[in-house]
Design a protein around this motif. Sequence first.
Motif, PDB file in Angstrom:
ATOM      1  N   UNK A  54       0.813  -1.220   0.000  1.00  0.00           N
ATOM      2  CA  UNK A  54       0.000   0.000   0.000  1.00  0.00           C
ATOM      3  C   UNK A  54       0.851   1.276   0.000  1.00  0.00           C
ATOM      4  N   UNK A  55       2.178   1.107  -0.132  1.00  0.00           N
ATOM      5  CA  UNK A  55       3.101   2.251  -0.215  1.00  0.00           C
ATOM      6  C   UNK A  55       2.886   3.215   0.963  1.00  0.00           C
ATOM      7  N   UNK A  56       2.932   2.674   2.148  1.00  0.00           N
ATOM      8  CA  UNK A  56       2.729   3.451   3.369  1.00  0.00           C
ATOM      9  C   UNK A  56       4.080   3.955   3.878  1.00  0.00           C
ATOM     10  N   UNK A  57       4.163   5.208   4.207  1.00  0.00           N
ATOM     11  CA  UNK A  57       5.371   5.778   4.804  1.00  0.00           C
ATOM     12  C   UNK A  57       5.666   5.039   6.110  1.00  0.00           C
TER      13      UNK A  57
ATOM     14  N   UNK B 170       9.058   4.969   1.357  1.00  0.00           N
ATOM     15  CA  UNK B 170       7.869   5.690   0.901  1.00  0.00           C
ATOM     16  C   UNK B 170       7.662   6.978   1.704  1.00  0.00           C
ATOM     17  N   UNK B 171       8.762   7.674   1.993  1.00  0.00           N
ATOM     18  CA  UNK B 171       8.670   8.898   2.785  1.00  0.00           C
ATOM     19  C   UNK B 171       7.955   9.996   2.013  1.00  0.00           C
ATOM     20  N   UNK B 172       7.118  10.759   2.714  1.00  0.00           N
ATOM     21  CA  UNK B 172       6.590  11.996   2.141  1.00  0.00           C
ATOM     22  C   UNK B 172       7.520  13.135   2.556  1.00  0.00           C
ATOM     23  N   UNK B 173       7.353  14.287   1.960  1.00  0.00           N
ATOM     24  CA  UNK B 173       8.290  15.386   2.199  1.00  0.00           C
ATOM     25  C   UNK B 173       8.221  15.888   3.638  1.00  0.00           C
ATOM     26  N   UNK B 174       7.036  15.860   4.249  1.00  0.00           N
ATOM     27  CA  UNK B 174       6.904  16.284   5.636  1.00  0.00           C
ATOM     28  C   UNK B 174       7.745  15.393   6.544  1.00  0.00           C
ATOM     29  N   UNK B 175       7.656  14.090   6.348  1.00  0.00           N
ATOM     30  CA  UNK B 175       8.411  13.160   7.186  1.00  0.00           C
ATOM     31  C   UNK B 175       9.901  13.240   6.896  1.00  0.00           C
TER      32      UNK B 175
ATOM     33  N   UNK C   6       6.901   1.199  12.489  1.00  0.00           N
ATOM     34  CA  UNK C   6       5.889   2.253  12.625  1.00  0.00           C
ATOM     35  C   UNK C   6       5.479   2.771  11.259  1.00  0.00           C
ATOM     36  N   UNK C   7       4.204   3.175  11.161  1.00  0.00           N
ATOM     37  CA  UNK C   7       3.662   3.779   9.955  1.00  0.00           C
ATOM     38  C   UNK C   7       3.354   5.238  10.253  1.00  0.00           C
ATOM     39  N   UNK C   8       3.526   6.091   9.255  1.00  0.00           N
ATOM     40  CA  UNK C   8       3.323   7.525   9.443  1.00  0.00           C
ATOM     41  C   UNK C   8       2.289   8.064   8.477  1.00  0.00           C
ATOM     42  N   UNK C   9       1.450   8.983   8.960  1.00  0.00           N
ATOM     43  CA  UNK C   9       0.542   9.755   8.119  1.00  0.00           C
ATOM     44  C   UNK C   9       0.388  11.118   8.776  1.00  0.00           C
ATOM     45  N   UNK C  10       0.493  12.220   8.024  1.00  0.00           N
ATOM     46  CA  UNK C  10       0.323  13.542   8.638  1.00  0.00           C
ATOM     47  C   UNK C  10      -1.081  13.753   9.194  1.00  0.00           C
ATOM     48  N   UNK C  11      -2.037  12.968   8.739  1.00  0.00           N
ATOM     49  CA  UNK C  11      -3.396  12.990   9.282  1.00  0.00           C
ATOM     50  C   UNK C  11      -3.439  11.964  10.417  1.00  0.00           C
TER      51      UNK C  11
END
Length: 273
Positions: free
Chosen positions: A103-106, A120-125, A157-162
């Motif tokens: 699922x390409x989860x950060x 799969x890092x986003x720019x915020x992370x 751990x999984x990360x989501x800004x939400x």
Amino acid sequence: MYRLIASDMDETFLGEGHRVPPANLEALARMREMGILFVPSSGRPYSSIMDSLSGIDPALLQGSYVISYNGGFINRYGDDRPLLRTVMDRASLEQLYRYAVEHRICMHVYTESGRIFTQFLNELERGYIANLAGIEELGDDQDALAMAGGEEFPKIIFMDPDFDAVKRLGERLRPSLDPELVDITHSSNRYVEFVPHGVNKGTGLAHLAAMLGIDMAETVGVGDSANDLAMIQAAGLGVGVANASDDIRPACDLILDATADDGAFPELLRRIS
């Protein structure tokens, strides 16, 4: 009289950029004078914690201990050989990792030696972890489990800004995990954390206190988020910094007026002296 203060690191003892505010350096010196043992307690690896403390005079922490991986590991300060070591069930870890890849989860995947594989890092992370030690960002087609060789894994751990979205993700995965093997917690208003069953900062503090012959009534636990809750509840005095999340505030005996960025520990010492 309190003999031991166990503190979360990020957003509690450390301020912006994972740095120690000057006020907290002064508080460390005062704790030494008062005969209080300061024990960092973090979800991060021992080596990463030590890197965040590298600018501190080692004399301020000499003879102390470090609780890492959410309570799963305990080290003497300055010694990378753990006194306590707990790792995840391998099948559960692999299941979570494969789900995140599909699922390409950060995510962050932690090895027992302190390597932190991110994918799969986003720019915020990417910005948030920019100055943390031990980070190895993998390409989308790389395999963290293979990269680790024969190492075991204390957590993933999984990360989501939400934050609400990442909490829902944890609840969606919970039924597929054996509750006798895996526990779920949250941190930093961005992470869902999967750790070995029974591992938390409260049990880590209890193990250390027992090793040192310190009664739990003589301990203080300080934190800001859900993965600090067990420590706050287990300690003789549970403390939240001013930026503590709403879900831990009811469990705190004391909420400080100062935030992590302010450097909250001089206030803590004033209020417990």
